[in-house]
Enzyme design. Sequence first.
Site, PDB file in Angstrom:
ATOM      1  N   CYS A 114       1.007  -1.262  -0.061  1.00  0.00           N
ATOM      2  CA  CYS A 114       0.112  -0.038   0.132  1.00  0.00           C
ATOM      3  C   CYS A 114       1.018   1.181  -0.021  1.00  0.00           C
ATOM      4  O   CYS A 114       1.756   1.489   1.009  1.00  0.00           O
ATOM      5  CB  CYS A 114      -0.902   0.186   1.227  1.00  0.00           C
ATOM      6  SG  CYS A 114      -1.910   1.662   1.538  1.00  0.00           S
ATOM      7  N   GLY A 115       0.714   1.946  -1.065  1.00  0.00           N
ATOM      8  CA  GLY A 115       1.237   3.300  -1.142  1.00  0.00           C
ATOM      9  C   GLY A 115       0.826   4.456  -0.384  1.00  0.00           C
ATOM     10  O   GLY A 115       1.458   5.520  -0.327  1.00  0.00           O
TER      11      GLY A 115
END
Length: 262
Positions: A114-115
């Site tokens: 997840c960025g």
Amino acid sequence: MTETLMASSISVPTSADFPVEHHKSQQWHLAREVPVAFIYNAHPHAVMMATPQDLEDFAIGFSLSEEVVTERGAIEDIYIEQDEEAFRVFLSIDETKTGPGYQQKRTIAGRTSCGLCGVAELEAAIRVSPNKHAQVTAPAPEVLVKSLQSFHRAQHIHKINYSVHGAAFCTMDGELLHLREDVGRHNALDKLLGALTVRSPTPEGYVVMSSRCSFELVKKAVTFGLSGLVTLSAPTSLALEIAQKNNLFLACQDGPERLTFF
């Protein structure tokens, strides 16, 4: 034990051997995943889980794609400190050239999947800077197929552990110039963007990635000023919306020699 290293001298293992059962006992080279902290002007900013290689590229690409700084020249110095299984990346930056991302610190570690982990405000999560280039004509499908084939051949770490993502930059005629790999797709893209800053100006081209096309990847591509993004699966609706508003072409692979444009 803490060890301070020059950014250019980092050389650490990217895989670790573990026994597995698969018809017969053998060793499997698992990708390493370690905390990497980014610290700007002595202020902690973010901790990302990443593969410990190309950390200088990672720091530069992250700083630009997350708009911590507005240009490569704002990063005055980088040095890296290793402490057991963690790394601290210290960046000295010109605070007159910081962007909106400089004030947006992450409150938890950024996971490899997840960025957006740790981004505290919703507005910051979907903030996209205006496009940096005009509409471009996407390369012909056969050019993209050529670049995909080159990309798969060039993924050296993936061939060892089958668990890292890759991001490659290709010119508009399909020539692969740079490739970076990491357990996190966002990290792989940031490392690639950092590597591209050694070329000035950055040639016009697009990125090929071994992942789904999430809107965070499109956001980073738009912020950096890329022309297109080619991934292994279709984009989300938000990713496509952002790409269309910012003149970024999107395509995905839907067969050995088939591509779909959006």
